[in-house]
Design a protein around this motif. Structure first.
Motif, PDB file in Angstrom:
ATOM      1  N   CYS A  40    -106.481  45.812  18.277  1.00  0.00           N
ATOM      2  CA  CYS A  40    -105.027  46.436  18.474  1.00  0.00           C
ATOM      3  C   CYS A  40    -105.063  47.567  17.297  1.00  0.00           C
ATOM      4  O   CYS A  40    -105.275  47.363  16.037  1.00  0.00           O
ATOM      5  CB  CYS A  40    -103.758  45.437  18.203  1.00  0.00           C
ATOM      6  SG  CYS A  40    -102.243  46.270  18.010  1.00  0.00           S
ATOM      7  N   THR A  41    -104.484  48.780  17.675  1.00  0.00           N
ATOM      8  CA  THR A  41    -104.558  50.055  16.864  1.00  0.00           C
ATOM      9  C   THR A  41    -103.143  49.866  16.182  1.00  0.00           C
ATOM     10  O   THR A  41    -102.824  50.971  15.408  1.00  0.00           O
ATOM     11  CB  THR A  41    -104.846  51.138  17.491  1.00  0.00           C
ATOM     12  OG1 THR A  41    -103.966  51.272  18.570  1.00  0.00           O
ATOM     13  CG2 THR A  41    -106.326  51.136  17.883  1.00  0.00           C
ATOM     14  N   ARG A  42    -102.119  49.136  16.483  1.00  0.00           N
ATOM     15  CA  ARG A  42    -100.672  49.236  16.307  1.00  0.00           C
ATOM     16  C   ARG A  42    -100.413  50.468  16.533  1.00  0.00           C
ATOM     17  O   ARG A  42     -99.048  51.031  15.733  1.00  0.00           O
ATOM     18  CB  ARG A  42    -100.709  48.915  14.723  1.00  0.00           C
ATOM     19  CG  ARG A  42    -101.366  47.401  14.318  1.00  0.00           C
ATOM     20  CD  ARG A  42    -101.208  47.253  13.159  1.00  0.00           C
ATOM     21  NE  ARG A  42    -102.799  47.453  12.730  1.00  0.00           N
ATOM     22  CZ  ARG A  42    -103.346  47.191  11.402  1.00  0.00           C
ATOM     23  NH1 ARG A  42    -102.506  46.831  10.437  1.00  0.00           N
ATOM     24  NH2 ARG A  42    -104.566  47.269  11.349  1.00  0.00           N
ATOM     25  N   CYS A  43    -100.350  51.045  17.636  1.00  0.00           N
ATOM     26  CA  CYS A  43     -99.904  52.332  18.252  1.00  0.00           C
ATOM     27  C   CYS A  43     -98.379  52.014  18.833  1.00  0.00           C
ATOM     28  O   CYS A  43     -97.554  52.912  18.992  1.00  0.00           O
ATOM     29  CB  CYS A  43    -100.745  52.967  19.475  1.00  0.00           C
ATOM     30  SG  CYS A  43    -100.749  51.776  21.064  1.00  0.00           S
ATOM     31  N   ASN A  44     -97.921  50.741  19.003  1.00  0.00           N
ATOM     32  CA  ASN A  44     -96.485  50.348  19.505  1.00  0.00           C
ATOM     33  C   ASN A  44     -96.264  50.752  20.807  1.00  0.00           C
ATOM     34  O   ASN A  44     -95.039  50.721  21.173  1.00  0.00           O
ATOM     35  CB  ASN A  44     -95.594  50.927  18.448  1.00  0.00           C
ATOM     36  CG  ASN A  44     -95.787  50.365  17.190  1.00  0.00           C
ATOM     37  OD1 ASN A  44     -96.460  49.071  16.943  1.00  0.00           O
ATOM     38  ND2 ASN A  44     -95.393  51.188  16.145  1.00  0.00           N
ATOM     39  N   LYS A  45     -97.388  51.107  21.578  1.00  0.00           N
ATOM     40  CA  LYS A  45     -97.211  51.635  23.121  1.00  0.00           C
ATOM     41  C   LYS A  45     -96.481  50.300  23.800  1.00  0.00           C
ATOM     42  O   LYS A  45     -95.651  50.517  24.652  1.00  0.00           O
ATOM     43  CB  LYS A  45     -98.407  52.043  23.611  1.00  0.00           C
ATOM     44  CG  LYS A  45     -98.847  53.520  23.040  1.00  0.00           C
ATOM     45  CD  LYS A  45     -99.902  53.924  23.938  1.00  0.00           C
ATOM     46  CE  LYS A  45    -100.309  55.458  23.305  1.00  0.00           C
ATOM     47  NZ  LYS A  45    -101.309  56.186  23.760  1.00  0.00           N
ATOM     48  N   CYS A  46     -97.001  49.187  23.611  1.00  0.00           N
ATOM     49  CA  CYS A  46     -96.622  47.845  24.211  1.00  0.00           C
ATOM     50  C   CYS A  46     -95.014  47.695  23.824  1.00  0.00           C
ATOM     51  O   CYS A  46     -94.227  47.348  24.595  1.00  0.00           O
ATOM     52  CB  CYS A  46     -97.522  46.645  23.802  1.00  0.00           C
ATOM     53  SG  CYS A  46     -97.572  46.366  22.146  1.00  0.00           S
ATOM     54  N   THR A  48     -92.998  49.992  23.197  1.00  0.00           N
ATOM     55  CA  THR A  48     -91.893  51.024  23.737  1.00  0.00           C
ATOM     56  C   THR A  48     -92.072  50.510  25.182  1.00  0.00           C
ATOM     57  O   THR A  48     -90.830  50.832  25.905  1.00  0.00           O
ATOM     58  CB  THR A  48     -92.550  52.492  23.621  1.00  0.00           C
ATOM     59  OG1 THR A  48     -92.676  52.747  22.142  1.00  0.00           O
ATOM     60  CG2 THR A  48     -91.822  53.454  24.430  1.00  0.00           C
ATOM     61  N   CYS A  82    -101.191  49.585  27.292  1.00  0.00           N
ATOM     62  CA  CYS A  82    -101.989  49.421  26.109  1.00  0.00           C
ATOM     63  C   CYS A  82    -103.329  49.945  26.450  1.00  0.00           C
ATOM     64  O   CYS A  82    -103.943  49.579  27.173  1.00  0.00           O
ATOM     65  CB  CYS A  82    -102.222  47.840  25.759  1.00  0.00           C
ATOM     66  SG  CYS A  82    -103.544  47.801  24.289  1.00  0.00           S
ATOM     67  N   GLU A  84    -106.239  49.818  24.563  1.00  0.00           N
ATOM     68  CA  GLU A  84    -107.299  49.177  23.972  1.00  0.00           C
ATOM     69  C   GLU A  84    -107.481  47.921  24.963  1.00  0.00           C
ATOM     70  O   GLU A  84    -106.688  47.312  25.675  1.00  0.00           O
ATOM     71  CB  GLU A  84    -106.773  48.594  22.368  1.00  0.00           C
ATOM     72  CG  GLU A  84    -106.241  49.910  21.450  1.00  0.00           C
ATOM     73  CD  GLU A  84    -107.318  50.790  21.552  1.00  0.00           C
ATOM     74  OE1 GLU A  84    -108.535  50.422  21.669  1.00  0.00           O
ATOM     75  OE2 GLU A  84    -107.066  52.115  21.295  1.00  0.00           O
TER      76      GLU A  84
END
Length: 165
Positions: A40-46, A48, A82, A84
């Protein structure tokens, strides 16, 4: 002429921190918690994408669910959003977590309450009648999806969603 020193990494000490057990509830359909935190890259797409807004930034910046905010509808929008390789939506079950009733339940104090049952769509929560007592909740573990719908309506915060014991 510089001196080149080789460093030896003590893997057992390193694993102490990277393999620690967490109580965080991750989004449904993750492969494993270890693969999730490794990839997990912690992009926060999940976060949102979540239609019920129950995915939040948790410990270490990793996404985790907060059932006090609502329930998981298993819409798979977190999976779709996501980029990833942390999810596996082909799994037969989104996760193995289930609801559990804690000792703070109002029925154990003689108060009539069935808010958890009313919120449970799969009807995994029933109440056992007993002479001279308030009916007490029983969770059918086989029917419980772990969606968390029963958590936020509980006035005593007596329901948690965890791995089965």
């Amino acid at each position: 002429m510089g001196i080149i020193m080789s460093q030896r990494i003590n893997q057992s000490r390193r694993n102490l921190f990277s393999r620690r057990k967490t109580n965080a509830i991750r989004p449904p359909w993750i492969k494993t918690d270890e693969l999730f935190t490794d990839n997990c890259t912690r992009c926060n797409k999940c976060i949102t994408a979540c239609e019920t807004n129950i995915i939040k930034v948790g410990d270490g910046g990793f996404p985790e669910l907060d059932f006090s905010l609502g329930e998981c509808t298993f819409c798979q929008q977190c999976v779709t959003a996501c980029p990833e390789p942390v999810f596996d939506s082909s799994q037969s079950s989104p996760w193995s977590i289930v609801a559990n009733i804690k000792d703070a339940c109002l029925t154990l104090k003689g108060v009539w309450c069935q808010s958890c049952k009313d919120a449970c769509d799969p009807r995994a929560i029933s109440f056992k009648m007993a002479v001279g007592q308030v009916p007490r909740p029983i969770i059918n573990i086989e029917a419980c999806t772990g969606c968390g719908a029963c958590v936020s309506p509980c006035p005593a915060d007596a329901i948690i969603v965890t791995e089965p014991s």
